[in-house]
Design a protein around this motif. Structure first.
Motif, PDB file in Angstrom:
ATOM      1  N   TRP A 178     -25.993 -20.077   9.909  1.00 14.73           N
ATOM      2  CA  TRP A 178     -24.517 -20.067   9.935  1.00 14.73           C
ATOM      3  C   TRP A 178     -23.987 -18.849  10.701  1.00 14.73           C
ATOM      4  O   TRP A 178     -22.918 -18.889  11.304  1.00 14.73           O
ATOM      5  N   GLU A 362      -6.901 -31.794  17.542  1.00 15.53           N
ATOM      6  CA  GLU A 362      -7.632 -30.834  18.380  1.00 15.53           C
ATOM      7  C   GLU A 362      -8.924 -30.310  17.750  1.00 15.53           C
ATOM      8  O   GLU A 362      -9.287 -29.150  17.929  1.00 15.53           O
ATOM      9  N   CYS A 363      -9.588 -31.180  17.027  1.00 17.20           N
ATOM     10  CA  CYS A 363     -10.857 -30.779  16.406  1.00 17.20           C
ATOM     11  C   CYS A 363     -11.890 -30.414  17.467  1.00 17.20           C
ATOM     12  O   CYS A 363     -12.767 -29.576  17.238  1.00 17.20           O
ATOM     13  N   THR A 365     -11.649 -28.707  20.015  1.00 16.67           N
ATOM     14  CA  THR A 365     -11.607 -27.336  20.526  1.00 16.67           C
ATOM     15  C   THR A 365     -12.948 -26.670  20.219  1.00 16.67           C
ATOM     16  O   THR A 365     -13.504 -25.948  21.046  1.00 16.67           O
ATOM     17  N   CYS A 366     -13.454 -26.916  19.033  1.00 19.48           N
ATOM     18  CA  CYS A 366     -14.691 -26.260  18.568  1.00 19.48           C
ATOM     19  C   CYS A 366     -15.833 -27.262  18.433  1.00 19.48           C
ATOM     20  O   CYS A 366     -16.975 -26.957  18.750  1.00 19.48           O
ATOM     21  N   HIS A 367     -15.516 -28.473  17.937  1.00 19.12           N
ATOM     22  CA  HIS A 367     -16.541 -29.521  17.812  1.00 19.12           C
ATOM     23  C   HIS A 367     -16.574 -30.280  19.136  1.00 19.12           C
ATOM     24  O   HIS A 367     -16.203 -31.444  19.209  1.00 19.12           O
ATOM     25  N   THR A 401     -12.577 -20.323  10.199  1.00 23.61           N
ATOM     26  CA  THR A 401     -11.658 -21.408   9.856  1.00 23.61           C
ATOM     27  C   THR A 401     -10.996 -21.174   8.494  1.00 23.61           C
ATOM     28  O   THR A 401     -10.257 -22.039   8.028  1.00 23.61           O
ATOM     29  N   VAL A 403     -12.453 -20.721   5.353  1.00 25.94           N
ATOM     30  CA  VAL A 403     -13.085 -21.395   4.215  1.00 25.94           C
ATOM     31  C   VAL A 403     -13.102 -20.479   3.001  1.00 25.94           C
ATOM     32  O   VAL A 403     -12.926 -20.913   1.871  1.00 25.94           O
ATOM     33  N   PHE A 435     -18.212 -18.327  11.633  1.00 26.76           N
ATOM     34  CA  PHE A 435     -19.468 -19.049  11.406  1.00 26.76           C
ATOM     35  C   PHE A 435     -19.727 -20.000  12.553  1.00 26.76           C
ATOM     36  O   PHE A 435     -18.811 -20.384  13.279  1.00 26.76           O
ATOM     37  N   PRO A 438     -20.640 -26.348  13.053  1.00 27.76           N
ATOM     38  CA  PRO A 438     -21.713 -27.339  12.905  1.00 27.76           C
ATOM     39  C   PRO A 438     -21.433 -28.574  13.754  1.00 27.76           C
ATOM     40  O   PRO A 438     -20.279 -28.961  13.931  1.00 27.76           O
ATOM     41  N   PHE A 450     -19.291 -27.080   4.536  1.00 33.61           N
ATOM     42  CA  PHE A 450     -18.995 -25.669   4.876  1.00 33.61           C
ATOM     43  C   PHE A 450     -20.110 -24.731   4.398  1.00 33.61           C
ATOM     44  O   PHE A 450     -20.974 -25.128   3.616  1.00 33.61           O
ATOM     45  N   VAL A 461     -12.454 -32.304   3.323  1.00 34.39           N
ATOM     46  CA  VAL A 461     -12.525 -31.455   4.525  1.00 34.39           C
ATOM     47  C   VAL A 461     -11.286 -31.668   5.390  1.00 34.39           C
ATOM     48  O   VAL A 461     -10.665 -30.716   5.880  1.00 34.39           O
ATOM     49  N   TYR A 465      -8.333 -28.969   6.668  1.00 34.20           N
ATOM     50  CA  TYR A 465      -7.824 -28.699   8.018  1.00 34.20           C
ATOM     51  C   TYR A 465      -6.338 -29.013   8.119  1.00 34.20           C
ATOM     52  O   TYR A 465      -5.592 -28.333   8.818  1.00 34.20           O
ATOM     53  N   GLY A 477      -9.521 -19.178  14.003  1.00 33.41           N
ATOM     54  CA  GLY A 477      -9.861 -19.653  15.337  1.00 33.41           C
ATOM     55  C   GLY A 477      -8.754 -20.539  15.890  1.00 33.41           C
ATOM     56  O   GLY A 477      -7.835 -20.932  15.165  1.00 33.41           O
ATOM     57  N   ASN A 479      -6.354 -23.408  17.003  1.00 33.96           N
ATOM     58  CA  ASN A 479      -5.979 -24.740  16.514  1.00 33.96           C
ATOM     59  C   ASN A 479      -6.327 -25.008  15.064  1.00 33.96           C
ATOM     60  O   ASN A 479      -6.310 -26.160  14.631  1.00 33.96           O
TER      61      ASN A 479
HETATM   62  C1  HEC Z   1     -11.545 -23.178  15.394  1.00 30.18           C
HETATM   63  C2  HEC Z   1     -12.636 -24.074  15.535  1.00 30.18           C
HETATM   64  C3  HEC Z   1     -12.629 -25.363  14.725  1.00 30.18           C
HETATM   65  C4  HEC Z   1     -11.678 -26.369  14.709  1.00 30.18           C
HETATM   66  C5  HEC Z   1     -10.376 -26.435  15.477  1.00 30.18           C
HETATM   67  C6  HEC Z   1     -12.193 -27.370  13.799  1.00 30.18           C
HETATM   68  N1  HEC Z   1     -13.397 -26.981  13.288  1.00 30.18           N
HETATM   69 FE1  HEC Z   1     -14.509 -28.001  11.928  1.00 30.18          FE
HETATM   70  N2  HEC Z   1     -15.720 -26.392  11.726  1.00 30.18           N
HETATM   71  C7  HEC Z   1     -15.632 -25.212  12.457  1.00 30.18           C
HETATM   72  C8  HEC Z   1     -16.476 -24.211  11.852  1.00 30.18           C
HETATM   73  C9  HEC Z   1     -16.683 -22.793  12.367  1.00 30.18           C
HETATM   74  C10 HEC Z   1     -17.047 -24.799  10.715  1.00 30.18           C
HETATM   75  C11 HEC Z   1     -17.908 -24.085   9.666  1.00 30.18           C
HETATM   76  C12 HEC Z   1     -16.947 -23.270   8.812  1.00 30.18           C
HETATM   77  C13 HEC Z   1     -17.541 -22.642   7.582  1.00 30.18           C
HETATM   78  O1  HEC Z   1     -18.424 -23.224   6.967  1.00 30.18           O
HETATM   79  O2  HEC Z   1     -17.080 -21.541   7.207  1.00 30.18           O
HETATM   80  C14 HEC Z   1     -16.561 -26.185  10.680  1.00 30.18           C
HETATM   81  C15 HEC Z   1     -16.941 -27.134   9.735  1.00 30.18           C
HETATM   82  C16 HEC Z   1     -16.541 -28.461   9.754  1.00 30.18           C
HETATM   83  C17 HEC Z   1     -17.074 -29.490   8.910  1.00 30.18           C
HETATM   84  C18 HEC Z   1     -18.178 -29.314   7.877  1.00 30.18           C
HETATM   85  C19 HEC Z   1     -19.523 -29.364   8.548  1.00 30.18           C
HETATM   86  C20 HEC Z   1     -20.680 -29.079   7.644  1.00 30.18           C
HETATM   87  O3  HEC Z   1     -21.810 -29.386   8.040  1.00 30.18           O
HETATM   88  O4  HEC Z   1     -20.506 -28.518   6.556  1.00 30.18           O
HETATM   89  C21 HEC Z   1     -16.424 -30.658   9.222  1.00 30.18           C
HETATM   90  C22 HEC Z   1     -16.667 -32.010   8.623  1.00 30.18           C
HETATM   91  C23 HEC Z   1     -15.458 -30.339  10.250  1.00 30.18           C
HETATM   92  N3  HEC Z   1     -15.573 -28.993  10.548  1.00 30.18           N
HETATM   93  C24 HEC Z   1     -14.577 -31.242  10.810  1.00 30.18           C
HETATM   94  C25 HEC Z   1     -13.491 -30.845  11.590  1.00 30.18           C
HETATM   95  C26 HEC Z   1     -12.340 -31.679  11.871  1.00 30.18           C
HETATM   96  C27 HEC Z   1     -12.176 -33.112  11.422  1.00 30.18           C
HETATM   97  C28 HEC Z   1     -11.478 -30.911  12.599  1.00 30.18           C
HETATM   98  C29 HEC Z   1     -10.105 -31.274  13.093  1.00 30.18           C
HETATM   99  C30 HEC Z   1      -9.182 -31.673  12.058  1.00 30.18           C
HETATM  100  C31 HEC Z   1     -12.097 -29.615  12.787  1.00 30.18           C
HETATM  101  N4  HEC Z   1     -13.306 -29.607  12.155  1.00 30.18           N
HETATM  102  C32 HEC Z   1     -11.524 -28.559  13.500  1.00 30.18           C
HETATM  103  C33 HEC Z   1     -14.837 -25.017  13.565  1.00 30.18           C
HETATM  104  C34 HEC Z   1     -13.690 -25.764  13.828  1.00 30.18           C
END
Ligand code: HEC
Ligand code: HEC
Length: 587
Positions: A178, A362-363, A365-367, A401, A403, A435, A438, A450, A461, A465, A477, A479
């Motif tokens: 992580w 805008e998920c 952006t990072c995913h 994010t 958490v 972190f 993922p 998370f 989840v 968001y 981060g 968005n």
């Molecule tokens: C700023 C960057 C960013 C954005 C924007 C973002 N994510 Fe994430 N996402 C992360 C990060 C970093 C983690 C891990 C966070 C943690 O565990 O502290 C995460 C974790 C997750 C997880 C859990 C994954 C796991 O294996 O535990 C899911 C599901 C997820 N995101 C879905 C989404 C969705 C759906 C959106 C849009 C609504 C979104 N993310 C927007 C960065 C982002």
């Protein structure tokens, strides 16, 4: 009107597809500078798969890598997985850890603020004394564990301080863990890469033994793999070192105490007719000799009284685990088919979810990318800016994010085993509490979510968001903000994420098939083990994860939310944790 609408949809889809093509279009990263070590790739894959699933690897002879990574590559256990309270049997009312009176508003009244962590139960706290060659385990004794994992005067298994991510598709990560501490560069000894300037392996050439440096990039899985086996929380008794582990393992028959399906995709031809483990002629020593070049194992005298093979065991282990896990690529989800042009592969609701994922929410952006994370090797090599500053270069794809409170776990803001900052830019804003993003493939089956495991379902989840995270103080981060998604939007996003599941993972088919495994699932905390050597250890519940052959199972994997609600214990879901171990490991 009708025509025009569908025309727009097609155009939009075409643009979106460019951003996230099928994972099949991405080459599986290969570690560099390893050809001199490897003699036979097929043998290396077999060695890696055996080491990953073998319960003999842990000091207690019952803890495998897979103990914490058996379910779509992640952990699915239901009892004694929390750092506190100990030995809790989880229910749906434990989630989310941070509960609000209005889930759309992170400023609303806090109904519950559980700062616990859903980790993974590892080993009891014990001191290593010697190898026990008669039973193939380590000898040791219980250390008093009054402070952390002790209940009613008895020790429980220790629990890791973070949730176990999936090993499936982890080969695409530029760094692993992580917080990224498993470096991209493998040094043949430990997870810390170039930071350990003293790390060497032994090479035997022209009758001479020499110390050599290992420097393999794109090898974060190898760096990662050499962490747990000598870690006294995850797998080993305190004080075990790699050559000693090598000395014990090299003599053992792979998977000797576990059933293996006769049609296992890797072990098939080598499965013992007794149906437990591999053929008696095979040992880890013979597999190492097949998989690796003789220059790295042939000298009987290596270092400090260990043979060369024992002294180099961490090198073999890291490369074998890198190789096996690089076969765990799930690139055949409905999304991948859709992205390759099969427009019927996703439902309309899933397409709506995809458009939100890349549009208003805008998920991506990072995913981002086919890996669904900007922490990928592809982002590091081809498009270093993809993560955006300050999360570029080796910090690509690390974000905060919200958490947990920023200082509860610094993540990328922490240091490695040598005290060096994990981040390239440790003083940049938003590094503390960031972190690794993922990848989201098979996310349906890898709950809880998370780094703290604080959310039980994808619905939770998405609500997280939608309200812009739980602990925004300290910076977030890009968005991560209030999204104002309707109930319909949220359902579409969840539906879309389920389109990232590969049926081969869902039904445990090749290459995701595996040997039988017994995992400890909580303690009977009033009783002591019947093993006279371990007078402080609490007795425990063991459950079976049955072997699957290459054709997999009829029942799909149980989701975490289903497990909490008891759905699938009738056998309609796989790995439901209510099956006893066929051969309950003797205490
Ligand atoms: C700023 C960057 C960013 C954005 C924007 C973002 N994510 Fe994430 N996402 C992360 C990060 C970093 C983690 C891990 C966070 C943690 O565990 O502290 C995460 C974790 C997750 C997880 C859990 C994954 C796991 O294996 O535990 C899911 C599901 C997820 N995101 C879905 C989404 C969705 C759906 C959106 C849009 C609504 C979104 N993310 C927007 C960065 C982002
Ligand atoms: C006791 C449970 C446990 C055992 C045993 C265990 N792991 Fe893990 N694994 C974890 C946890 C927890 C993490 C996350 C730790 C962190 O990031 O700080 C993790 C992280 C990983 C990751 C990183 C994935 C990512 O996306 O960052 C990989 C790969 C992995 N483990 C493979 C292995 C292998 C290979 C072994 C055996 C050598 C192993 N694990 C043994 C619990 C375990």
């Amino acid at each position: 009107m009708h025509l025009k609408l569908s025309f727009c949809l097609i155009l939009y889809t075409a643009v979106a597809l460019e951003a996230q093509p099928s994972l099949r279009t991405i080459a599986v990263p290969q570690p560099t500078n390893v050809n001199q070590y490897i003699a036979n790739r097929a043998a290396l894959t077999l060695l890696g798969k055996a080491l990953f699933w073998d319960m003999q690897l842990g000091s207690d002879g019952r803890t495998a890598c897979a103990t914490c990574h058996f379910h779509a590559g992640a952990d699915h256990r239901s009892q004694h997985q929390l750092v506190s309270p100990l030995n809790r049997s989880l229910t749906s009312s434990d989630f989310p850890f941070h509960a609000l009176s209005d889930p759309t508003n992170n400023n609303s009244t806090v109904l519950r603020n559980n700062s616990s962590i859903y980790g993974s139960a590892g080993v009891f706290r014990r001191k290593f004394t010697a190898i026990n060659f008669s039973n193939g385990t380590d000898d040791g004794y219980d250390l008093a564990d009054i402070a952390s994992f002790s209940l009613d005067g008895l020790n429980l298994r220790q629990v890791t301080a973070r949730n176990a991510p999936s090993v499936i598709n982890a080969v695409f990560n530029a760094r692993n863990f992580w917080d990224g501490r498993a470096t991209n560069l493998f040094n043949g000894n430990n997870p810390f890469g170039a930071a350990d300037s003293a790390a060497t392996v032994l090479a035997y050439r022209n009758g001479q033994l020499r110390s050599e440096k290992v420097s393999s990039t794109n090898a974060s899985l190898a760096s990662q793999a050499v962490g747990p086996p000598t870690n006294n929380v995850e797998m080993s008794y305190d004080g075990l070192n790699w050559p000693t582990l090598g000395q014990r393992m090299l003599t053992l028959r792979p998977l000797a105490n576990q059933r293996v399906a006769a049609d296992d995709s890797v072990f098939g031809p080598f499965v013992s007719s007794s149906a437990k483990g591999l053929n008696p002629s095979i040992t880890y020593g013979s597999l190492v000799q097949e998989a690796f070049a003789p220059e790295y194992w042939q000298a009987l005298e290596g270092r400090d009284g260990f043979s060369q093979a024992e002294a180099n065991f961490a090198l073999f282990f890291g490369l074998a685990l890198q190789q096996y896990q690089s076969t765990l690529v799930s690139d055949d989800s409905p999304f991948d088919r859709f992205a390759s042009g099969d427009t019927g592969a996703m439902t309309q609701q899933q397409i709506n979810g995809l458009n939100l994922f890349r549009g208003r929410a805008e998920c991506n952006t990072c995913h981002s990318g086919s890996e669904f994370t900007a922490a990928s090797i592809g982002a590091l090599l081809n498009n270093p800016g993809r993560g955006g500053p300050p999360n570029a270069g080796p910090d690509t794809g690390f974000f905060r994010t919200g958490v947990s409170p920023r200082d509860a776990d610094l993540g990328l803001g922490g240091v490695d085993g040598f005290g060096n900052p994990l981040s390239r830019n440790p003083n940049a804003p938003n590094v503390q509490g960031a972190f690794k993003t993922p990848g989201l493939r098979n996310i349906e089956f890898t709950g809880p979510y998370f780094h703290n495991g604080g959310q039980a379902s994808l619905e939770q989840v998405v609500e997280f968001y939608n309200r812009g995270g739980d602990f925004p103080a300290g910076g977030l981060g890009p968005n991560v903000r209030r999204l104002n998604l309707s109930a319909n939007d949220r359902a579409s996003l969840v539906a879309f994420m389920k389109a990232l599941s590969d049926d081969r993972v869902k039904f445990q088919r090749a290459p995701f098939d595996h040997p039988e495994l017994c995992v400890p699932n909580g303690h009977t905390n009033t009783a002591q083990t019947t093993d006279a050597r371990f007078t402080l250890s609490a007795d425990e519940n063991w459950v079976a994860i049955p072997a699957t052959g290459k054709a997999g199972t009829d029942a799909p994997l149980q989701t975490f939310a289903e497990m909490l609600d008891g759905i699938g214990n009738d056998g309609s879901r796989a790995n439901h944790l209510s099956q006893a171990c066929p051969a309950s490991p003797a205490n």
